[in-house]
Structure formats: C-alpha cells, structure tokens
Motif scaffolding. Structure first.
Motif, PDB file in Angstrom:
ATOM      1  N   SER A  33       0.696  -1.161  -0.030  1.00 41.71           N
ATOM      2  CA  SER A  33       0.029   0.184  -0.051  1.00 41.71           C
ATOM      3  C   SER A  33       0.770   1.237  -0.063  1.00 41.71           C
ATOM      4  CB  SER A  33      -0.854   0.011   1.129  1.00 41.71           C
ATOM      5  OG  SER A  33      -1.683  -1.289   1.380  1.00 41.71           O
ATOM      6  N   ALA A  34       2.112   1.102  -0.055  1.00 40.94           N
ATOM      7  CA  ALA A  34       3.078   2.306  -0.260  1.00 40.94           C
ATOM      8  C   ALA A  34       3.054   2.942  -1.664  1.00 40.94           C
ATOM      9  CB  ALA A  34       4.461   1.886   0.214  1.00 40.94           C
ATOM     10  N   VAL A  35       3.382   4.126  -1.789  1.00 39.52           N
ATOM     11  CA  VAL A  35       3.528   4.820  -2.915  1.00 39.52           C
ATOM     12  C   VAL A  35       4.943   5.353  -3.246  1.00 39.52           C
ATOM     13  CG1 VAL A  35       2.781   6.717  -4.381  1.00 39.52           C
ATOM     14  CG2 VAL A  35       0.997   5.604  -2.879  1.00 39.52           C
ATOM     15  N   GLU A  36       5.691   4.863  -4.331  1.00 38.24           N
ATOM     16  CA  GLU A  36       7.030   5.219  -4.520  1.00 38.24           C
ATOM     17  C   GLU A  36       7.936   5.045  -3.112  1.00 38.24           C
ATOM     18  OE1 GLU A  36       8.438   6.500  -7.161  1.00 38.24           O
ATOM     19  OE2 GLU A  36       6.545   6.360  -8.165  1.00 38.24           O
ATOM     20  N   GLY A  37       7.337   3.913  -2.298  1.00 36.09           N
ATOM     21  CA  GLY A  37       8.023   3.522  -1.338  1.00 36.09           C
ATOM     22  C   GLY A  37       7.557   4.098  -0.070  1.00 36.09           C
ATOM     23  N   VAL A  38       6.671   5.235   0.005  1.00 34.17           N
ATOM     24  CA  VAL A  38       6.460   5.857   0.973  1.00 34.17           C
ATOM     25  C   VAL A  38       5.147   5.333   1.768  1.00 34.17           C
ATOM     26  CG1 VAL A  38       5.753   8.443   1.700  1.00 34.17           C
ATOM     27  CG2 VAL A  38       7.350   8.076  -0.011  1.00 34.17           C
ATOM     28  N   ALA A  39       5.293   5.423   3.140  1.00 34.59           N
ATOM     29  CA  ALA A  39       4.012   5.044   4.065  1.00 34.59           C
ATOM     30  C   ALA A  39       2.769   5.649   3.850  1.00 34.59           C
ATOM     31  CB  ALA A  39       4.719   4.817   5.599  1.00 34.59           C
ATOM     32  N   GLN A  40       1.649   5.253   3.968  1.00 38.59           N
ATOM     33  CA  GLN A  40       0.556   5.799   3.570  1.00 38.59           C
ATOM     34  C   GLN A  40      -0.209   5.767   4.915  1.00 38.59           C
ATOM     35  OE1 GLN A  40      -0.186   7.550   0.499  1.00 38.59           O
ATOM     36  NE2 GLN A  40       2.000   7.355   0.207  1.00 38.59           N
ATOM     37  N   PRO A  41      -1.463   6.314   4.801  1.00 37.97           N
ATOM     38  CA  PRO A  41      -2.800   6.437   5.766  1.00 37.97           C
ATOM     39  C   PRO A  41      -2.919   4.842   6.219  1.00 37.97           C
ATOM     40  CG  PRO A  41      -3.210   7.945   4.444  1.00 37.97           C
ATOM     41  CD  PRO A  41      -2.174   7.533   4.014  1.00 37.97           C
ATOM     42  N   TRP A  42      -2.913   3.921   5.315  1.00 35.67           N
ATOM     43  CA  TRP A  42      -3.377   2.509   5.348  1.00 35.67           C
ATOM     44  C   TRP A  42      -2.195   2.022   6.537  1.00 35.67           C
ATOM     45  CZ3 TRP A  42      -6.939  -1.024   4.641  1.00 35.67           C
ATOM     46  CH2 TRP A  42      -6.652  -2.450   4.924  1.00 35.67           C
ATOM     47  N   HIS A  43      -0.925   2.351   6.367  1.00 33.99           N
ATOM     48  CA  HIS A  43      -0.158   1.762   7.345  1.00 33.99           C
ATOM     49  C   HIS A  43      -0.478   2.268   8.831  1.00 33.99           C
ATOM     50  CE1 HIS A  43       2.264   1.664   3.592  1.00 33.99           C
ATOM     51  NE2 HIS A  43       2.674   0.445   3.907  1.00 33.99           N
ATOM     52  N   GLN A  44      -0.853   3.482   8.894  1.00 35.07           N
ATOM     53  CA  GLN A  44      -1.402   3.860  10.341  1.00 35.07           C
ATOM     54  C   GLN A  44      -2.377   2.982  10.900  1.00 35.07           C
ATOM     55  OE1 GLN A  44      -2.645   7.936   9.928  1.00 35.07           O
ATOM     56  NE2 GLN A  44      -0.426   8.692   9.110  1.00 35.07           N
ATOM     57  N   GLN A  45      -3.472   2.853   9.998  1.00 26.48           N
ATOM     58  CA  GLN A  45      -4.495   1.958  10.580  1.00 26.48           C
ATOM     59  C   GLN A  45      -4.066   0.430  10.695  1.00 26.48           C
ATOM     60  OE1 GLN A  45      -6.729  -0.646   9.605  1.00 26.48           O
ATOM     61  NE2 GLN A  45      -5.363  -0.992   7.552  1.00 26.48           N
ATOM     62  N   HIS A  46      -3.346   0.043   9.855  1.00 28.97           N
ATOM     63  CA  HIS A  46      -2.754  -1.304   9.995  1.00 28.97           C
ATOM     64  C   HIS A  46      -1.996  -1.702  11.373  1.00 28.97           C
ATOM     65  CE1 HIS A  46      -0.742  -5.159   9.155  1.00 28.97           C
ATOM     66  NE2 HIS A  46       0.438  -4.692   9.162  1.00 28.97           N
ATOM     67  N   LEU A  47      -1.223  -0.742  11.595  1.00 31.82           N
ATOM     68  CA  LEU A  47      -0.208  -0.746  12.839  1.00 31.82           C
ATOM     69  C   LEU A  47      -0.911  -0.172  14.256  1.00 31.82           C
ATOM     70  CD1 LEU A  47       3.064   0.464  10.933  1.00 31.82           C
ATOM     71  CD2 LEU A  47       2.477  -1.812  11.606  1.00 31.82           C
ATOM     72  N   ALA A  73       5.901  -2.742  -6.463  1.00 33.97           N
ATOM     73  CA  ALA A  73       5.715  -1.440  -6.545  1.00 33.97           C
ATOM     74  C   ALA A  73       4.894  -0.809  -5.267  1.00 33.97           C
ATOM     75  CB  ALA A  73       5.076  -0.670  -7.773  1.00 33.97           C
ATOM     76  N   GLY A  74       4.143  -1.544  -4.422  1.00 34.83           N
ATOM     77  CA  GLY A  74       3.331  -1.246  -3.409  1.00 34.83           C
ATOM     78  C   GLY A  74       4.185  -1.284  -1.941  1.00 34.83           C
ATOM     79  N   CYS A  75       5.433  -1.811  -1.959  1.00 30.24           N
ATOM     80  CA  CYS A  75       6.192  -2.000  -0.806  1.00 30.24           C
ATOM     81  C   CYS A  75       6.873  -0.802  -0.436  1.00 30.24           C
ATOM     82  CB  CYS A  75       7.315  -3.077  -1.072  1.00 30.24           C
ATOM     83  SG  CYS A  75       6.394  -4.751  -1.088  1.00 30.24           S
ATOM     84  N   LEU A  76       7.280  -0.850   0.976  1.00 27.06           N
ATOM     85  CA  LEU A  76       7.882   0.122   1.656  1.00 27.06           C
ATOM     86  C   LEU A  76       9.486   0.220   1.123  1.00 27.06           C
ATOM     87  CD1 LEU A  76       6.771   0.338   5.291  1.00 27.06           C
ATOM     88  CD2 LEU A  76       6.351   1.873   3.543  1.00 27.06           C
ATOM     89  N   ALA A  77      10.083   1.472   1.026  1.00 25.28           N
ATOM     90  CA  ALA A  77      11.387   1.520   0.822  1.00 25.28           C
ATOM     91  C   ALA A  77      11.947   2.590   1.690  1.00 25.28           C
ATOM     92  CB  ALA A  77      11.600   2.028  -0.834  1.00 25.28           C
ATOM     93  N   LEU A  78      13.340   2.569   2.094  1.00 26.94           N
ATOM     94  CA  LEU A  78      14.006   3.413   2.966  1.00 26.94           C
ATOM     95  C   LEU A  78      15.196   3.876   2.252  1.00 26.94           C
ATOM     96  CD1 LEU A  78      13.573   5.036   5.429  1.00 26.94           C
ATOM     97  CD2 LEU A  78      14.164   2.808   6.697  1.00 26.94           C
TER      98      LEU A  78
END
Ligand SMILES: Cc1cc2nc3c(=O)[nH]c(=O)nc-3n(C[C@H](O)[C@H](O)[C@H](O)COP(=O)(O)O)c2cc1C
Length: 367
Positions: A33-47, A73-78
């Motif tokens: 659910s990431a966009v260009e590796g960037v966390a999104q609101p979905w990650h907030q609700q998941h965690l 392409a939907g995965c987090l990156a750092l």
C-alpha cells in the motif's frame, strides 16, 4: 482459562538492549500500500490497532533498502528523505498513544523483486510492462518464464551492503527501536545462502563459507552503524524444504556467526527460495527449526508459523522451542489478540491510551 499459573507469554523478554513486556510479536506483513516506497494512511490503521493492544513488539513489513529491492511497487522502501520522513511521522503518531517497541524489516528482494500485488496474481512484471530490472547471485530467474535477473558483480554486492547500512541509519533517525534483516523467504540474502539458487563460482558462492559471506557482511556492516542501545536481528528461512537446499544445520551455523557479530536475536521461518518446495503448513510447523537454532545460540530465538491460539503460543514457549512467538495472520484476524490472551490467564494489562479498560464483561455497566 489456561492452567499454567505464570504464563511465559507474559514474562518480559530482552532482545539485547530492548525489553519486550510480553512475548507476542507482530510478524512483518507486507501491505502493498506504499506509494514510491512511502508509507500511507493505510499503514497507520494497520499498525495502530496492534500498537494500542499491548503487543510485545511490532515488526514493520519488508522494506526495500532501495526501490529496486522492493518486492512490489506497493512495498515500503527506505532510501530517500521522503520515505524516511513518512516513517518518522508514522512512529510519532503511534508514540502519542503507545510505547510499544517498533521494529522494521530491512530487505532486498533480489530476483523476487518487481512483482505484482498478490491480489492481482503476484507475478513478475517485466521492464516493458512497468517493472524494473531485478538482480540476483546469478541470472537464473525464480519463475522460469520470468525476465532474467542481472547477476551481481562484486562491486554491486558491495553497493547493496552499503544500501543496507544507509537504510539502517535512516531507520534509526526515523525512531525505530529494532531492525530485522530479512534473510528469509527466498529474498536476496537467502538467495546467496541457498545452494539451489546461488551457483556463483567466486568468493560469494560454492562452499558454505562463501554462501554465508553476503549475509555476514550485511550483518557486520549494519551492526557497526546501528546503535548499541537498539536491537538488531535477522530473519532466516531454516530450510528450503527441497533436497539439496539450505538446511536447519546450516541455519544454526549462520546463527552462531550472527551472534558472534553482535546480533541480538534470530527469527526462524522457512521456505521461499525455490518454487517446487513442498511445505507442510501444519500448526507450529517451523517450531522445530527454531528449537534447532535455539540449541546453537544463546541469543533469543523467535518462532513463527501457523501459531494461532494463546495456548499454542504458550506451549511452544513452555516446551523451550522458542523465546518469543511471532504471529501474522492471527493478528490480522484479531489485533486485540494479546488482550484475549491475557483474559485466558485472568491478567489485567496496563491500559494503552484510554480503551483497554472499557471491555464488555459481565458485571461491567456502561453509560
Ligand atoms: C499479509 C502478509 C504479509 C507478509 N509479509 C511478510 C513480510 O513483509 N516479511 C516477512 O518476512 N514475512 C512476511 N509474511 C510472513 C509472516 O511474517 C509469517 O512468517 C507467516 O505468515 C507465518 O505466520 P502466521 O501463520 O502467523 O501467519 C507475511 C504474511 C502475511 C499473511
């Protein structure tokens, strides 16, 4: 109610410098659910649900140390400031209501990168169809009909080790308490470990010593920059489940070397290197692998794999198969799993935020 009076599940555990209040760990779970590796609101609700529910530790999903290292392409990156800032904000949000230890799984998908999301089949995506060039120990693909990966040169291997280091520095700045290096499930570190995948003839392939080299170089390099006050471990697949593949005994040897390098825990999973493995997914099916590793090291070992009920988790701990239990799907089903586990032993947990005292129980009026 479970009969054992003092459940190990609710006995604190130190993963090196980091002490968990209980031994129920949220396993890393890709959210795609990431966009260009960037966390999104979905990650907030998941965690958020896990963070507000007394879990012992949350390990965030497989996060590419580079964009090319992502599974999809939907995965987090750092690897850049925007990705780091989004994770910092995510942690800052969680810290307004929870002190739960937070870890991140850093990985590189190697020849299993550039795939579609699972609900669209999860198949490899070629460069022509919008994917990217993958890399691996050799140019042999995971799916025989998939695009060939690029066989890494030694200089490129060194570059990926540096990418792990850079991502670990970013994880520290973002506020994570723990890093789990992803050495499991057929991703790049595991690709170097498994003789079924790693057919190199240079100093990164062939003998066990050579196949371990990439994993150990990453572990040593990250340990050198990851603060001593924070926890560092590695997730490993203990078996390829195929004759001639990576074995539990080799996993135990690697785990000893990781302990000697200063890692704080080993997380024992299995499989993922090759397509034709037959994995017997029965309750607790990977726990004997955890036990094998546990006999070889003195750092804590996390067991995982079809552990669903609190009684099952407690039994694994009581049997000495693992020091902590990670769960993925059981937590997806019930983010309050730890509350229900506490109920089983009649325990009252400290209330994170203002919700856990407000439970529906006989005798408790509301209003
Ligand atoms: C939705 C989902 C995403 C997953 N993503 C990851 C991941 O990012 N990294 C990883 O090492 N394992 C991942 N896994 C595997 C889990 O961490 C875990 O090892 C596996 O699901 C077995 O545990 P369980 O029976 O409790 O679900 C994922 C599992 C699920 C269900």
């Amino acid at each position: 109610m479970v009969s054992h009076p003092a459940p190990l599940l609710f006995t604190p555990l130190a993963l090196g410098p980091l002490t968990l209040s209980n031994r129920a760990i949220v396993a890393p779970m890709c959210q795609y659910s990431a966009v260009e590796g960037v966390a999104q609101p979905w990650h907030q609700q998941h965690l958020g649900g896990f963070a507000a529910s007394n879990t012992g530790l949350i390990i965030l999903e497989a996060t590419g140390v580079t964009l090319e290292g992502r599974i999809s392409a939907g995965c987090l990156a750092l690897e850049n400031d925007a990705q780091e800032a989004a994770l910092r904000d995510l942690i800052a949000g969680i810290r307004t209501y929870s002190a739960v230890p937070l870890g991140i799984q850093l990985g590189h998908a190697g020849r299993k990168a550039s795939c579609g999301v699972p609900w669209k089949g999860g198949m490899p995506i070629s460069v022509r169809d919008g994917g990217w060039q993958t890399v691996a120990p050799t140019d042999e693909p995971f799916n025989l009909d998939a695009p060939k990966p690029h066989a890494l040169t030694e200089a490129e291997i060194a570059g990926i080790v540096e990418a792990f280091v850079a991502a670990a520095k970013r994880a520290d700045r973002a506020g994570f308490d723990l890093v789990e290096l992803h050495g499991a499930h057929g991703y790049l570190i595991h690709q170097f470990l498994s003789p079924l995948v790693n057919k190199r003839t240079d100093r990164y392939g062939g003998s066990l010593e050579n196949r371990l080299r990439f994993a150990l170089e990453i572990a040593a390099a990250v340990r050198a920059v990851w603060p001593k006050s924070k926890s560092l471990g590695m997730r490993l697949s203990a078996s390829d489940w195929v004759d001639g593949g990576w074995t539990p005994e080799e996993t135990a040897i690697l785990s000893q070397k990781l302990e000697a390098l200063g890692l704080d825990f080993i997380h024992v999973s299995s499989g993922g290197a090759v397509r034709d493995a037959r994995v017997p997914v029965t309750p607790g099916y990977q726990l004997d692998f955890a036990a094998t590793v546990k006999q070889a090291v003195s750092i804590p070992v996390i067991g995982v794999g079809l552990i669903v009920t609190p009684a099952q988790a407690e039994q694994a701990l009581q049997d000495g198969k693992a020091d902590a239990i990670a769960l993925a799907r059981a937590f997806l089903d019930d983010p309050r799993w730890v509350w229900r586990a506490a109920d089983a032993w009649g325990l009252t947990l400290p209330s994170p935020g203002n919700i856990s005292g407000r439970r529906a129980k006989p005798g408790r009026a509301i209003g």
